[in-house]
Every structure is written in structure tokens, then in C-alpha cells.
Design an enzyme around this catalytic site. Structure first.
Site, PDB file in Angstrom:
ATOM      1  N   SER A 240      43.018  50.880  25.555  1.00  0.00           N
ATOM      2  CA  SER A 240      43.426  52.038  26.367  1.00  0.00           C
ATOM      3  C   SER A 240      42.289  52.448  27.310  1.00  0.00           C
ATOM      4  O   SER A 240      42.203  51.926  28.427  1.00  0.00           O
ATOM      5  CB  SER A 240      43.881  53.182  25.461  1.00  0.00           C
ATOM      6  OG  SER A 240      42.835  53.663  24.652  1.00  0.00           O
ATOM      7  N   ARG A 241      41.433  53.351  26.866  1.00  0.00           N
ATOM      8  CA  ARG A 241      40.266  53.734  27.649  1.00  0.00           C
ATOM      9  C   ARG A 241      39.097  53.927  26.672  1.00  0.00           C
ATOM     10  O   ARG A 241      39.270  54.487  25.583  1.00  0.00           O
ATOM     11  CB  ARG A 241      40.498  55.046  28.403  1.00  0.00           C
ATOM     12  CG  ARG A 241      41.359  54.928  29.655  1.00  0.00           C
ATOM     13  CD  ARG A 241      40.700  54.115  30.771  1.00  0.00           C
ATOM     14  NE  ARG A 241      41.503  54.085  31.990  1.00  0.00           N
ATOM     15  CZ  ARG A 241      42.379  53.125  32.290  1.00  0.00           C
ATOM     16  NH1 ARG A 241      42.579  52.119  31.464  1.00  0.00           N
ATOM     17  NH2 ARG A 241      43.044  53.179  33.432  1.00  0.00           N
ATOM     18  N   GLU A 270      31.796  51.455  31.308  1.00  0.00           N
ATOM     19  CA  GLU A 270      32.119  50.109  31.782  1.00  0.00           C
ATOM     20  C   GLU A 270      31.369  49.878  33.081  1.00  0.00           C
ATOM     21  O   GLU A 270      31.402  50.750  33.944  1.00  0.00           O
ATOM     22  CB  GLU A 270      33.629  49.969  32.015  1.00  0.00           C
ATOM     23  CG  GLU A 270      34.398  49.936  30.716  1.00  0.00           C
ATOM     24  CD  GLU A 270      35.906  49.836  30.901  1.00  0.00           C
ATOM     25  OE1 GLU A 270      36.350  49.565  32.034  1.00  0.00           O
ATOM     26  OE2 GLU A 270      36.613  50.027  29.904  1.00  0.00           O
ATOM     27  N   HIS A 289      37.807  44.603  30.125  1.00  0.00           N
ATOM     28  CA  HIS A 289      38.944  45.369  30.654  1.00  0.00           C
ATOM     29  C   HIS A 289      39.933  44.446  31.359  1.00  0.00           C
ATOM     30  O   HIS A 289      40.205  44.613  32.563  1.00  0.00           O
ATOM     31  CB  HIS A 289      38.457  46.483  31.588  1.00  0.00           C
ATOM     32  CG  HIS A 289      39.444  47.597  31.760  1.00  0.00           C
ATOM     33  ND1 HIS A 289      39.072  48.911  31.926  1.00  0.00           N
ATOM     34  CD2 HIS A 289      40.809  47.596  31.800  1.00  0.00           C
ATOM     35  CE1 HIS A 289      40.163  49.664  32.061  1.00  0.00           C
ATOM     36  NE2 HIS A 289      41.220  48.885  31.977  1.00  0.00           N
TER      37      HIS A 289
HETATM   38  C1  GLV Z   1      44.270  49.580  33.534  1.00  0.00           C
HETATM   39  O1  GLV Z   1      43.500  49.863  32.637  1.00  0.00           O
HETATM   40  C2  GLV Z   1      45.268  50.491  34.007  1.00  0.00           C
HETATM   41  O2  GLV Z   1      45.202  51.678  33.687  1.00  0.00           O
HETATM   42  O3  GLV Z   1      46.145  50.038  34.740  1.00  0.00           O
END
Ligand code: GLV
Ligand code: GLV
Length: 330
Positions: A240-241, A270, A289
Site C-alpha cells: 500500500s504505502r 522511498e 514500488h
Molecule cells: C501506486 O502506488 C498507486 O497508488 O497507483
């Protein structure tokens, strides 16, 4: 056809597929940052004045200073589903619709989540490195043994499109599926997923996988206390993040063996610093990512972001809008 001078100007903050730029160029004059790396902040601030549209990436921080520089912006379109880099309420306050790209990356990101879960449980990256380092002497009964995904209990945090697509895949592995979020989801029974609270999910799962957006509520959601609630044999997976996990607490939990491993497609920050202890832990898989990184999906994201942008320039409602509050209710 409008002459160039009467056309709106759009700032595109990275090279995207040519066909997408051509589509935008039919509606606007382009100002493109051609670099492979994010547009420098000062360039963004310098190029924004006079722009009606901004086509941006998750690596661009869109805050009030940027919005001040872009005082003629009529639309912001991000080539990502997550928009935590954008100050949405500031955009709403200025009447600027913000577009994102949900849906098109759901299946691709769910695939990557499964890849990361399996890679971490089955020590795939570590095993490949073992061979490349010339360490494979012979088949040994208990060498590089990992853990099973099939018939395990998987806890999904955030049961949106991606969380559900992960659940759908896990059914094929005969997993026992738990999920948590603010409230139960009517689709859950069909997907064989049981709603539980976070402590129950953490205490019961062999795999905990994160699929929530980064918001004020989810920042640091998984900290020292939550890691302590996980089972010692469990792994934590994040597509996710990064900031949803308190990364310092994760390093500590992994180093102390309080959980068995982690699979991280996203980190905080990141890129992850090359001296991060996470990168030298064999039980941790870190990826750069790449959740949505297939040719087909990145192309669709770029196209969808262009559709949002073009709609915004024309004063139409964006097909995918991250701040619906920007439009007064009809
Ligand atoms: C990638 O992480 C997105 O949010 O599209
Ligand atoms: C993103 O597409 C989500 O809602 O999970």
C-alpha cells in the site's frame, strides 16, 4: 481548431507513453519534464504559473506552495490510485478537482501482493541469491525451508478493490481469510472473508497484508504494539504505502525475531536508504514500488490520467475523482 496561444497549457511531470502525450496535445499545449527522475521542486514551481492542468506522479508533493504557484490550475490528474502526496483538502478549498486511477491497477497490484507473500514465505529471493553466491552444495532436507501459504490464515487490512482481489486469489490457496477496516463489507461473504477487529486479525494471521490507503487514520497503523500482537511465525506484507507501518518498529520486531519476516513493495522513505537494516535481513523482501508495474497496467493508468485531465480542462466532471467534495451536490 484553436491556435496554440489560445490553448490551455498542461504541465506533465514525467515522460509517459507517447500516445498519451499526443492525446493530451490535442487539447492543450504541453510542458513536459523529460527527466527519468522527479521534476525538481523549483522547476515545478517555476513552470506551473499559467498552467491550467497538472499531470503528476506520486513522487511529486502537491501542497499549498505548489497550488499557489499554480494559481490558474483547473485540474490535477495523478497517474496513481494513491493520492497521499496531494493535499486534497487544499485542492478542494481552491475548487481544483483531483483525478486518480483506481480500478485499472487492482488485479496487477493483487498479483504482486501474492508474489510478495509467496516470495517471503518460501524464501524465494534468498534462495535465488544462495545459488548465485555459489552456496548450493547439495539437496538438504531442511535447507531453505519456509512456510506454506496454502491453508494458512491471511489477514487483509483494507478491504477495497485491491484487498478483495487479493482475497479472491487466496481462496485458490484454500486460505482462511480475515479482513478488517472501518465497517464490514457486503461482498465479504461471497469472497469467504470474515470481518474481525484489528487485534484479532493480528493475533490470528500467518500473513498480514496491507491494502488500505495512507490517510491520517492509517499512518503508523502498524506500530510496535500491533507488531507485538502478531504471531511470532507470521509475516507482514505491504503493497500500500510505506508510512502505514512504523518502519523503525518493524526493524526492531524483525531483529528481535518477534515476527518471522516481511515483504515490502513500499517503504518509508522511498527509495529506501541503501544502508537500511531491512536490506540486510534475509527474512525481508524489499521491492521498488512495482505493484502496478506491468506494461499493460501502467499504460492504462497513463491513459486514465489523461482522460481525467482532459475532462477537467473541459470543465467536465472527472471520470475518477479523488476529491468529490470539490463539486457542490447537484
Ligand atoms: C501506486 O502506488 C498507486 O497508488 O497507483
Ligand atoms: C484501489 O484500487 C482500492 O480501492 O483498493
Amino acid at each position: 481548431m484553436a491556435s496554440e496561444s489560445s490553448q490551455a497549457t498542461v504541465l506533465v511531470t514525467r515522460r509517459v507513453p507517447r500516445a498519451v502525450l499526443d492525446a493530451i496535445a490535442r487539447h492543450a499545449t504541453l510542458r513536459i519534464w523529460e527527466g527519468d527522475n522527479p521534476i525538481p521542486r523549483e522547476t515545478l514551481l517555476e513552470w506551473l504559473p499559467g498552467c491550467a492542468g497538472l499531470y503528476c506522479m506520486l513522487t511529486d508533493r502537491i501542497d499549498p506552495e505548489v497550488l499557489d504557484a499554480g494559481s490558474s490550475l483547473r485540474v490535477i490528474s495523478q497517474m496513481a490510485v494513491g493520492v497521499d502526496n496531494i493535499d486534497l483538502s487544499a485542492c478542494t478549498a481552491r475548487g481544483i478537482p483531483v483525478g486518480n486511477t483506481p480500478g485499472v491497477l487492482t488485479e496487477t497490484t493483487a498479483d504482486l501482493a501474492l508474489a510478495l507473500i509467496l516470495a517471503t514465505l518460501r524464501r524465494v529471493i534468498e534462495s535465488a541469491a544462495f545459488i548465485k553466491a555459489g552456496q548450493w552444495v547439495t539437496w538438504r532436507p531442511m535447507e531453505l525451508v519456509g512456510r506454506d501459504l496454502h491453508h494458512s490464515t491471511v489477514g487483509i487490512i483494507g478491504f477495497g478493490r485491491i484487498g478483495k482481489a487479493v482475497a479472491k486469489r487466496l481462496r485458490g490457496f484454500d486460505c482462511h481469510i480475515l479482513y478488517t477496516q472501518r465497517s464490514p463489507d457486503p461482498d465479504a461473504a461471497r469472497l469467504g472473508a470474515a470481518y474481525v477487529d484489528l487485534p484479532t486479525l493480528l493475533a490470528s494471521s500467518d500473513v498480514v497484508t496491507l491494502h488500505c490507503p495512507l490517510t491520517v487514520e492509517t499512518r503508523g497503523l502498524i506500530g510496535a504494539r500491533e507488531l507485538a500482537q502478531m504471531r511470532q511465525e507470521a509475516i507482514l506484507v505491504n503493497t500500500s504505502r510505506g508510512p502505514v507501518i512504523d518502519q523503525a518498529a518493524l526493524v526492531e520486531a524483525l531483529a528481535a525475531g518477534r515476527i518471522a519476516g516481511a515483504g515490502l513493495d513500499v517503504t518509508d522513505p522511498e527509495p529506501i536508504p541503501s544502508d537500511s537494516p531491512l536490506l540486510s535481513m534475509p527474512q525481508v523482501v524489499v521491492l521498488p514500488h512495482i505493484g502496478s508495474a506491468t506494461i499493460a497496467t501502467r499504460t492504462k493508468m497513463a491513459e486514465l490520467a489523461a482522460d481525467n485531465l482532459i475532462a477537467g480542462l473541459a470543465g467536465k466532471r472527472l471520470p475518477h475523482l479523488a476529491n468529490p467534495a470539490v463539486y457542490p451536490e447537484a
